[in-house]
Enzyme design. Structure first.
Site, PDB file in Angstrom:
ATOM      1  N   TRP A   1      11.116  19.309  -3.650  1.00 16.19           N
ATOM      2  CA  TRP A   1      12.379  18.660  -3.287  1.00 16.19           C
ATOM      3  C   TRP A   1      13.569  19.479  -3.774  1.00 16.19           C
ATOM      4  O   TRP A   1      14.558  19.655  -3.054  1.00 16.19           O
ATOM      5  CB  TRP A   1      12.429  17.226  -3.781  1.00 16.19           C
ATOM      6  CG  TRP A   1      11.350  16.407  -3.138  1.00 16.19           C
ATOM      7  CD1 TRP A   1      10.253  15.876  -3.738  1.00 16.19           C
ATOM      8  CD2 TRP A   1      11.225  16.095  -1.740  1.00 16.19           C
ATOM      9  NE1 TRP A   1       9.461  15.248  -2.795  1.00 16.19           N
ATOM     10  CE2 TRP A   1      10.029  15.362  -1.573  1.00 16.19           C
ATOM     11  CE3 TRP A   1      12.011  16.361  -0.612  1.00 16.19           C
ATOM     12  CZ2 TRP A   1       9.603  14.890  -0.324  1.00 16.19           C
ATOM     13  CZ3 TRP A   1      11.585  15.888   0.627  1.00 16.19           C
ATOM     14  CH2 TRP A   1      10.398  15.174   0.762  1.00 16.19           C
TER      15      TRP A   1
ATOM     16  N   ASP B   1      19.820  15.278  -8.165  1.00 19.31           N
ATOM     17  CA  ASP B   1      19.015  14.368  -7.358  1.00 19.31           C
ATOM     18  C   ASP B   1      18.210  13.503  -8.320  1.00 19.31           C
ATOM     19  O   ASP B   1      17.270  13.979  -8.961  1.00 19.31           O
ATOM     20  CB  ASP B   1      18.092  15.182  -6.440  1.00 19.31           C
ATOM     21  CG  ASP B   1      17.166  14.301  -5.595  1.00 19.31           C
ATOM     22  OD1 ASP B   1      17.154  13.062  -5.788  1.00 19.31           O
ATOM     23  OD2 ASP B   1      16.440  14.863  -4.754  1.00 19.31           O
TER      24      ASP B   1
ATOM     25  N   LYS C   1      12.734   4.150  -4.737  1.00 20.97           N
ATOM     26  CA  LYS C   1      11.850   4.301  -5.874  1.00 20.97           C
ATOM     27  C   LYS C   1      12.251   3.353  -7.011  1.00 20.97           C
ATOM     28  O   LYS C   1      11.460   2.543  -7.458  1.00 20.97           O
ATOM     29  CB  LYS C   1      11.815   5.750  -6.338  1.00 20.97           C
ATOM     30  CG  LYS C   1      11.153   6.643  -5.265  1.00 20.97           C
ATOM     31  CD  LYS C   1      11.361   8.120  -5.511  1.00 20.97           C
ATOM     32  CE  LYS C   1      10.999   8.940  -4.292  1.00 20.97           C
ATOM     33  NZ  LYS C   1       9.583   8.950  -3.935  1.00 20.97           N
TER      34      LYS C   1
END
Lengths: 358, 358
Positions: free
Chosen positions: A102, A169, A193
């Site tokens: 990511w 992030d 999440k």
């Protein structure tokens, strides 16, 4: 019977959030309307949006520090694009800490906007640790990092000090631990999440860093436009934002981040202790960098896979398979995961040990 | 008590959709998991996504004609950006029919990508009609139109034939009427009017028109990337897609588009007949261009506003105020609006007439 859901995301939310969200789908706060059919311009939804935005700042202790909160659509993947669009100068550069696919993905999108510098990468060790010894170029337009890497189960414990704006992030560990969040200039996180259902992205941005690059930014990608419209530049994802608010309210009732952090540490300790004690399991991540959110482990002997899989499945556990790029197992134990479910998993690992011995 | 919700969007969905969606927030199809916590990679959700994509093609009679279906995030406003990114050549041009602020908005975003040509505009008459006499440049990379204009209550009844790919924003009338949908090369629609809750955008695209321009397209904006990943390039908005599927299933059970079209015509006739009959109301849109989805009208005498507002509010009607740029009233009577609610509105208009006369 409710499952013990260790899914990495979308993932478990508090039971009371499920119950309140379901009730609102039928009738929102006795309005006679479903949360799915109310106008985003109605006073009911404007109040929801404003409470959610304010609660984010309150929980992160970022009130009155120049931050703006947005709830947009598109997931972290769209922020990979919005960040360079808004922050990178034409002919500029940005610095990236490469701690996983990511983090790497965010960097790749930025390549279309200017120079990208990888300050350090743990890729050669399949991202099983967080690099610490690196220098950020003083002329970078921003430094980007990923605080928690779900796939590998690693988590940044410290963050660098740098003159460049720090962009992070935090999709998989936002609201999970006490920190000085004012060290960050821009935080983004997909809700699915630790905050809500899939379908909204939280953005927390220090307003002073915006409007400084010399690009034409399409309105829908322009943070300043979204701020000016109070996160209603276009129709927002009403239900995902409402459910996120319910989760934030639940978090506040649990003592906020300080309260949940203790529980998160207890849950993670329980599981890591068992992984280290039990000779039939091995941890994946470097111990100093272990995530409190995603616990990755493998079997000492892969031939025992069928036995272990059967055991946890019959214990009503779901979502335990590791990401395909790491293999093994991954227990995601986000804020909403009850300690009882972690205890069930630990008991299953102990039961597995007995089966192998006998 | 359930309200008669005439909101323009987000808007009413079928009661059985609300009920099934609420049940799935607690427990999806007896999985022991909430629809909000299941992994988008789970077999349950993959089946939901595939059924939704297939049902779109079935309902529009577009099976086996080279179309792909995507459920993305970002609303129609993000498609305003994706369309020129994917379809306009560098140095190219696109043609636009300007029938309202949304049609105009799509055009403005495209201006950053090349030349934009307005083939006709009804702006001088505050968009109260649909222009019909226009020519589309033969060298346009695409022609863009908006099939239904919620704000003004106008709807395109015919669509031009042209060599250029035809792109249509059908956010507010998708699935509402029988047409040859294969005339269109790209259709997009925010879900929150005729298909589901806010938070997902439906895109139906003829695959052959893609990959032909010479631009670098960021993956998240690239239709081909989303198609290759079967609409799961990143975490999709699970709940919004599931609820859209429930609405599509409901639509199929009502006889599909042919079935709902009859009901839509009956509802709209009922309301327009009353507007034309009742001397205290005036229609806003040109009669030939009247929308079957959004019925706009004003009071013949604005001084009666308080009386009428009090009447409809006490009839348990909500969402009837017109858009600020038009004023007056707007009754959005999408697929899911029961005829009983339209009858209540008509009765209220007749009651208003009596009050004024006496």
């Amino acid at each position: 019977m409710k499952k013990h859901n260790f899914s990495a995301g979308p993932s478990i939310l508090p039971t009371e959030v499920f119950e309140k969200a379901a009730a609102a789908v039928l009738n929102l706060n006795n309005t006679g309307l479903s949360i799915l059919e109310i106008s985003h311009r109605s006073k009911e939804f404007v109040a929801i949006m404003e409470e959610a935005r304010a609660l984010v700042l309150e929980l992160l202790n970022l009130e009155n520090k120049g931050y703006q909160v947005l709830f947009l659509q598109g997931g972290a993947s769209l922020e990979f694009l919005r960040v360079p669009q808004n922050l990178m100068q034409v002919g500029g550069k940005a610095a990236f800490l490469d701690t996983g696919v990511w983090a790497n993905g965010a960097m790749k999108v930025a390549q279309d906007f200017g120079e990208t510098v990888i300050v350090a990468s743990s890729k050669p060790k399949n991202y099983n640790y967080i690099p610490t010894d690196y220098t950020i170029p003083t002329d970078a337009d921003y430094f980007h990092c990923t605080s928690n890497n779900t796939i590998y189960g690693t988590q940044m414990k410290t963050f660098p000090s740098t003159k460049a704006p720090v962009v992070c992030d935090m999709s998989s560990d936002i609201f999970s631990r006490s920190m000085d969040y004012s060290k960050f200039d821009l935080i983004y996180a997909g809700a699915q999440k630790n905050m809500g259902p899939a379908g909204t992205t939280l953005i927390i941005v220090k307003e002073a860093i915006l409007g400084k690059n010399n690009r034409t930014i399409p309105n829908i990608l322009n943070y300043q436009q979204h701020i000016a419209k109070e996160s209603m530049y276009n129709t927002p994802p009403v239900f995902a934002i409402y459910t996120s608010l319910l989760t934030l309210q639940w978090l506040k009732s649990k003592g906020g981040i300080a309260g949940i952090e203790k529980l998160n540490e207890t849950k993670a300790n329980l599981l890591y202790t068992e992984i280290d004690r039990n000779p039939y399991f091995e941890g994946v991540a470097n111990k100093a960098d272990r995530s409190l959110m995603n616990v990755t482990f493998t079997l000492a002997n892969p031939e025992h896979k069928e036995t272990f899989d059967q055991l946890w499945q019959s214990a009503n556990i779901s979502g335990l398979n590791g990401h395909r790029s790491v293999g093994g197992y991954r227990a995601s134990i986000y804020n909403a995961m009850p300690i009882e479910s972690v205890e069930v998993l630990v008991a299953t690992m102990q039961e597995f040990e007995k089966r192998i011995i006998n």
